[in-house]
Every structure is written in C-alpha cells, then in structure tokens.
Design a protein around this motif. Structure first.
Motif, PDB file in Angstrom:
ATOM      1  N   VAL A 225      -2.616  -1.347   7.120  1.00 44.67           N
ATOM      2  CA  VAL A 225      -3.225  -0.355   6.225  1.00 44.67           C
ATOM      3  C   VAL A 225      -3.405   0.967   6.961  1.00 44.67           C
ATOM      4  O   VAL A 225      -3.109   2.046   6.426  1.00 44.67           O
ATOM      5  CB  VAL A 225      -4.574  -0.861   5.683  1.00 44.67           C
ATOM      6  N   LEU A 226      -3.884   0.912   8.191  1.00 44.46           N
ATOM      7  CA  LEU A 226      -4.033   2.121   8.994  1.00 44.46           C
ATOM      8  C   LEU A 226      -2.680   2.805   9.190  1.00 44.46           C
ATOM      9  O   LEU A 226      -2.565   4.040   9.085  1.00 44.46           O
ATOM     10  CB  LEU A 226      -4.646   1.771  10.348  1.00 44.46           C
ATOM     11  N   ALA A 227      -1.640   2.004   9.445  1.00 42.61           N
ATOM     12  CA  ALA A 227      -0.305   2.575   9.644  1.00 42.61           C
ATOM     13  C   ALA A 227       0.174   3.315   8.395  1.00 42.61           C
ATOM     14  O   ALA A 227       0.814   4.371   8.496  1.00 42.61           O
ATOM     15  CB  ALA A 227       0.683   1.465  10.008  1.00 42.61           C
ATOM     16  N   VAL A 228      -0.148   2.777   7.222  1.00 40.78           N
ATOM     17  CA  VAL A 228       0.254   3.434   5.970  1.00 40.78           C
ATOM     18  C   VAL A 228      -0.401   4.809   5.861  1.00 40.78           C
ATOM     19  O   VAL A 228       0.262   5.805   5.522  1.00 40.78           O
ATOM     20  CB  VAL A 228      -0.120   2.566   4.757  1.00 40.78           C
ATOM     21  N   TYR A 229      -1.700   4.885   6.158  1.00 34.95           N
ATOM     22  CA  TYR A 229      -2.396   6.172   6.057  1.00 34.95           C
ATOM     23  C   TYR A 229      -1.900   7.169   7.099  1.00 34.95           C
ATOM     24  O   TYR A 229      -1.756   8.368   6.816  1.00 34.95           O
ATOM     25  CB  TYR A 229      -3.907   5.966   6.178  1.00 34.95           C
ATOM     26  N   VAL A 230      -1.611   6.692   8.305  1.00 37.15           N
ATOM     27  CA  VAL A 230      -1.067   7.590   9.324  1.00 37.15           C
ATOM     28  C   VAL A 230       0.311   8.090   8.894  1.00 37.15           C
ATOM     29  O   VAL A 230       0.636   9.285   9.023  1.00 37.15           O
ATOM     30  CB  VAL A 230      -0.976   6.869  10.684  1.00 37.15           C
ATOM     31  N   GLU A 231       1.128   7.189   8.374  1.00 34.81           N
ATOM     32  CA  GLU A 231       2.470   7.581   7.935  1.00 34.81           C
ATOM     33  C   GLU A 231       2.405   8.621   6.815  1.00 34.81           C
ATOM     34  O   GLU A 231       3.142   9.616   6.833  1.00 34.81           O
ATOM     35  CB  GLU A 231       3.236   6.351   7.458  1.00 34.81           C
ATOM     36  N   LYS A 232       1.529   8.405   5.850  1.00 32.50           N
ATOM     37  CA  LYS A 232       1.414   9.361   4.740  1.00 32.50           C
ATOM     38  C   LYS A 232       0.924  10.728   5.232  1.00 32.50           C
ATOM     39  O   LYS A 232       1.354  11.768   4.733  1.00 32.50           O
ATOM     40  CB  LYS A 232       0.475   8.795   3.668  1.00 32.50           C
ATOM     41  N   TRP A 233       0.027  10.710   6.196  1.00 33.18           N
ATOM     42  CA  TRP A 233      -0.446  11.979   6.772  1.00 33.18           C
ATOM     43  C   TRP A 233       0.706  12.704   7.451  1.00 33.18           C
ATOM     44  O   TRP A 233       0.871  13.921   7.298  1.00 33.18           O
ATOM     45  CB  TRP A 233      -1.567  11.688   7.760  1.00 33.18           C
TER      46      TRP A 233
ATOM     47  N   PHE B  74       0.805  -1.218   0.000  1.00 34.17           N
ATOM     48  CA  PHE B  74       0.000   0.000   0.000  1.00 34.17           C
ATOM     49  C   PHE B  74       0.842   1.273   0.000  1.00 34.17           C
ATOM     50  O   PHE B  74       0.315   2.370   0.176  1.00 34.17           O
ATOM     51  CB  PHE B  74      -0.947   0.003   1.197  1.00 34.17           C
ATOM     52  N   GLY B  75       2.143   1.148  -0.183  1.00 38.96           N
ATOM     53  CA  GLY B  75       2.974   2.320  -0.372  1.00 38.96           C
ATOM     54  C   GLY B  75       3.521   2.943   0.886  1.00 38.96           C
ATOM     55  O   GLY B  75       3.942   4.107   0.869  1.00 38.96           O
ATOM     56  N   GLY B  76       3.566   2.200   1.991  1.00 41.95           N
ATOM     57  CA  GLY B  76       4.139   2.712   3.225  1.00 41.95           C
ATOM     58  C   GLY B  76       5.486   2.084   3.511  1.00 41.95           C
ATOM     59  O   GLY B  76       6.039   1.351   2.690  1.00 41.95           O
TER      60      GLY B  76
ATOM     61  N   PRO C 256       7.734   7.965  12.418  1.00 36.64           N
ATOM     62  CA  PRO C 256       7.594   6.573  12.867  1.00 36.64           C
ATOM     63  C   PRO C 256       6.963   6.454  14.251  1.00 36.64           C
ATOM     64  O   PRO C 256       6.208   5.509  14.512  1.00 36.64           O
ATOM     65  CB  PRO C 256       9.032   6.042  12.857  1.00 36.64           C
ATOM     66  N   THR C 257       7.246   7.433  15.116  1.00 37.23           N
ATOM     67  CA  THR C 257       6.673   7.375  16.469  1.00 37.23           C
ATOM     68  C   THR C 257       5.154   7.522  16.423  1.00 37.23           C
ATOM     69  O   THR C 257       4.422   6.734  17.035  1.00 37.23           O
ATOM     70  CB  THR C 257       7.275   8.478  17.350  1.00 37.23           C
ATOM     71  N   LEU C 258       4.674   8.541  15.711  1.00 38.39           N
ATOM     72  CA  LEU C 258       3.226   8.734  15.598  1.00 38.39           C
ATOM     73  C   LEU C 258       2.558   7.587  14.857  1.00 38.39           C
ATOM     74  O   LEU C 258       1.439   7.187  15.200  1.00 38.39           O
ATOM     75  CB  LEU C 258       2.935  10.062  14.899  1.00 38.39           C
ATOM     76  N   THR C 259       3.235   7.043  13.852  1.00 35.58           N
ATOM     77  CA  THR C 259       2.655   5.933  13.089  1.00 35.58           C
ATOM     78  C   THR C 259       2.397   4.736  13.987  1.00 35.58           C
ATOM     79  O   THR C 259       1.298   4.159  13.990  1.00 35.58           O
ATOM     80  CB  THR C 259       3.591   5.540  11.930  1.00 35.58           C
ATOM     81  N   VAL C 260       3.407   4.345  14.759  1.00 36.30           N
ATOM     82  CA  VAL C 260       3.248   3.183  15.646  1.00 36.30           C
ATOM     83  C   VAL C 260       2.288   3.503  16.783  1.00 36.30           C
ATOM     84  O   VAL C 260       1.447   2.667  17.169  1.00 36.30           O
ATOM     85  CB  VAL C 260       4.616   2.737  16.195  1.00 36.30           C
TER      86      VAL C 260
END
Length: 499
Positions: free
Chosen positions: A227-235, A183-185, A250-254
């Motif tokens: 999938v949720l992690a990918v969207y959070v990372e992109k944001w 998904f591109g993350g 990476p901190t906010l993503t996890v």
C-alpha cells in the motif's frame, strides 16, 4: 450431452437473462459465484434467472453475483466469457448503457456502501485469488504429516514438504503483488517491495534495537508495504518528468517503501501478528466455549454479506505463526448448522416439491462446507430457519471451543475448504486421531442442533401454511410422472418473508 456442452448451455441460458452481452462490463468468479459487472441493472430478469435449475441464488453487491456452486462456476465462467466476446454489438449505444448503469450503480453505492464494508471487500479481493494455492499446499502438508507419522515413504516426504512450504514461504510476495494491483499501483512493484520481508539478508539488519527475522510481519507487513508503495508510486507519477519516469519512479518506489518497511513496518507488523496469535490462544484457552458460540453463530451472516473473506488475513497470519489456524474449524460449524436446518426444512415441508428439490441438490455442497446454495436457496428466503441454522453453528462452535479450553487445539493447515472437505487439512497440538474426533463431534453437534432448532422453532403457523403446500412440481410428479428434478420445474422464491 458432454460436460463442455452442458457448461456452455448454462452460460447461454444465463446471458439473455442478465441483459445480453452488451450489458456485461466485466466477468469474474470466486469459489461459488459468477460475478458480473452490469451496465444497466434494470435489464436483469431476476426471477427468471433464479428459476434456472443450475442457479442456486443471486447476490447483489458491487457486482451482480450468481451462485452456481463450486466446480461448476469455474467451468461455466470461460464459456460465458466466450459467449460475451462472440456476441454482436448491441443496437443501442454503449454510451447510453454506460450512463444508465453508472447512475444505478452510484445510487446503490450511496445507499448501501459504507467505508468499512468497502475496505473489507478490497482486502478480500487481495486474498481470495490465493485460496487455490493455500488449499493445494495445505492438503499436501497434511498428507506429508500423515506419512511422517506413519513412517512411510521417507524418500518422498522431503519433496512433499518443499511443495507444501514453498508457497507459504513466499506468500508475502503474492500478497504484495495483489495489493498493489487492487489499490491502483503497478503490481510487480508491490511484489518487489513485499519480497524484502522474506529475503534472508534482512537478518543482518537491526531495527528498534533488535535484529530482523526473514518473514517478520508476514502478510500484514506485505500488505502495508505494498500500500505504501502504491502511494509513493502515485506521488512520483505526479512530480517526476515523463522523460525520467521509467527510471526514477520504480527506483524511488522500491527505495522509499523498502526503507520504511525495513525500519518500521516489519517491526510493527510483527508485533501485530504476534498479538493476533496470542489473542487467539488466550481467547480459546480461557473462553473457548463462549468464543466458539459467538464465532460459530455469527459466521453465516458474514457469509451472507460476503464479508467472511475479510478473515483471510487473520487465518493466514495464524498459519504462518503456528502452522494452522484455530479459528477455521470453529467457523466451519456454521455450515453444519445450515445443513441440519436444511434437513429439518425438508421434513417440515413434505408437500413442497420445489423447496425439497433445492435442498436435495444443495446438500452435497453443504456437507462439503459450501453454504451459499442452502443460504440463498432455502434458509434465508424462509427467514426463521436462517436464525435456527445460526443456533446450530453456535452450538457446534461451542463444542470445539470447549475442547480448546481443555487443552485440545483443533486447527486447519489451510483455508478455503470447510465441512467434510476440511478433514484432510486438520492439525492440532495432540494426535491426529483426537483432532479428527473433536472436529467430527463438532459437526455432529452442529447438524443435530441446527435440525432440532429448526424443526421445533423454525416455523410459525403462518409460515407452514404458506409453504407446506403442493407445488406444481409435486403435482406433476404424482399425476403425470414428471420428474421432480426436471429443468421445467419451479424453484422457490428468494424473497424474504415475514415470520
């Protein structure tokens, strides 16, 4: 000729027929197919490619897929990649090729791709790389169960259990890694978030009024978390300053994805996983014969479209819950119907040496459950035999489903193999001997039904007149002694005919 020389020769024969190295944008492979990204589809010589003795068929999708068969494709792909890397740069500009290829690809996607199909293919891309580990661990699990039942090698069985169970215990991590990548993350962040699901410490956390269990939600939860992690990372990439990105993103993503996973996704995915298991049990217990008819009859079209891989998450969920998937042995009957149909075609076309040679070369793979060579080389081009092969699969699936209604579950401890190759992976709720007997009976029913349906109903008069003719290959065999399996002999067309 050595094996390496043979594989390199196959790669060298394919490369010019797909437009040369300059026309290749990507190279990959699955269990049976060499998957190529092409810059200019018009440069591919389809008929010449299909005529190569090593090529069992071609499939056009998001990538151009050349069916080489199991084992062969894994050895040819590295040789093909090496030839592409060694080739000199093309005389024409890369920009010209890229523009032409992009236009053709966009036209095909607009015409044939649907959001649903694209979604299923993306899910398949996540799970297909896991199949080798699933097969290996599943066979070890079957061997371990056999030794335990026989009371043999008690000092070795704990080690075998660890080998068989280790991957399944952490499969959520691998699913999360592949999901984020697809998904591109950042793949490792997807794996890190998914790892929360299998961490033993989640047993101390309460969510929705109940204590979480390690592994709750399984692969479905891992998929959703990644999938949720990918969207959070992109944001985060859009809003976090570059100077802080390496620490904050990476901190906010996890953190964000992990909290949502623990206090939402694990519970929801767990309920969905439980529902899948209960639905499968109810379906086979109450409508097993009918369900087997439908599943066994429809599986070949799914294989033909390449959508059968989308069932992997369901199989994996059942294996996590019950130790085996009860759906795979039923779906495997589709391959039995295909084998029976191919044997009938062999007898119905005694003068067509070309098609008979294709059947002889593809039947061993068919008995082992690899259906693409027979589908694309025999039944699908002929038309009706593809339908009658589905009839054989339906009746074989109905046979196995009937025993599920009677209380005898037949399952597989892993996914990937089919046909005879599934015997080492069989498991069920009764003795191993009984489970093997039911599965073997289903295969025999599928073979027989596919053969009878094809022999008596698979050919119209016009189809027989068109294909039961002496080919150049047959004539050469009779008159000049040329071998029927000579590399110069023709192969049947892969274009569908009206029947």
């Amino acid at each position: 000729m050595s094996t390496d020389d043979k594989n390199r020769a196959i790669a060298a024969a394919i490369l010019p027929l797909v437009g040369g190295a300059g026309n290749i944008s990507s190279v990959a492979h699955c269990m049976t197919r060499l998957r190529l990204g092409l810059r200019d589809r018009s440069l591919v010589q389809d008929e010449a490619l299909k005529a190569l003795p090593s090529v069992m068929g071609v499939v056009e999708d998001d990538t151009y897929q050349i069916v080489l068969g199991p084992g062969t494709v894994a050895r040819v792909t590295p040789e093909f990649e090496a030839l592409v890397a060694e080739a000199p740069a093309p005389a024409h500009t890369a920009e010209e090729l890229a523009d032409r290829g992009a236009a053709l690809k966009a036209a095909r996607k607009a015409k044939n791709a649907t959001p649903f199909k694209l979604f299923l293919r993306r899910i398949a891309n996540i799970f297909v790389p896991l199949i080798p580990a699933l097969i290996g661990c599943g066979i070890i699990a079957g061997l371990n169960g056999l030794l335990i039942n026989l009371g043999r090698l008690p000092g070795l069985t704990p080690a075998l259990a660890a080998m068989a169970s280790g991957f399944m215990a952490l499969i959520a991590v691998f699913v999360g890694y592949n999901t984020a990548k697809e998904f591109g993350g950042t793949a490792i962040l997807g794996g890190a978030v998914a790892a929360i699901i299998v961490f033993p410490g989640v047993a101390k956390i309460d969510a929705f009024g109940q204590t979480l269990s390690p592994g709750q939600g399984g692969v479905l939860g891992a998929l959703g978390a990644a999938v949720l992690a990918v969207y959070v990372e992109k944001w985060c990439r859009r809003w976090v300053p570059e100077s802080l990105d390496v620490l904050v993103t990476p901190t906010l993503t996890v953190l964000i994805s992990g909290l949502v996973t623990l206090f939402g996704l694990m519970f929801v995915a767990g309920e969905i996983s439980r529902a899948i298991g209960e639905a499968a049990d109810w379906l086979l217990a109450n409508a097993g014969a009918g369900a087997g008819l439908v599943l066994g009859g429809l599986f070949l079209p799914l294989v033909m479209l390449g959508l059968h891989q989308a069932l992997i998450p369901i199989h994996t969920t059942l294996i996590e819950q019950q130790g085996y998937t009860v759906l795979l042995p039923i779906l495997a009957m589709a391959g039995a119907g295909q084998v029976g149909a191919a044997m009938a075609v062999y007898l119905k076309l005694p003068r067509n040496g070309s098609i008979r040679r294709t059947i002889r070369s593809a039947l061993p793979a068919g008995f082992l459950g690899v259906g693409e060579p027979l589908i694309y080389g025999v039944s699908l081009p002929l038309g009706r035999p593809f339908v009658t092969a589905c009839v054989g699969g339906a009746l074989g699936g109905g046979f196995v489903g009937l025993f599920s209604m009677l209380g005898d579950k037949v399952g597989s401890t892993a996914i990937g193999p089919s046909g005879w190759a599934l015997f080492p992976l069989l498991d069920g709720n009764k003795g191993l001997g009984e489970t093997i007997a039911i599965y073997a009976g289903g295969l025999l029913v599928g073979y027989a039904a596919g053969f009878v349906a094809t022999y008596f109903f698979g050919f119209s008069k016009e189809l027989l007149e068109e294909f039961d003719v002496e080919t150049e290959e047959t004539a050469g065999t009779e008159e000049t002694g040329v071998r029927a399996d000579s590399p110069d002999s023709p192969t049947p067309t892969s274009e569908p005919v009206k029947v």
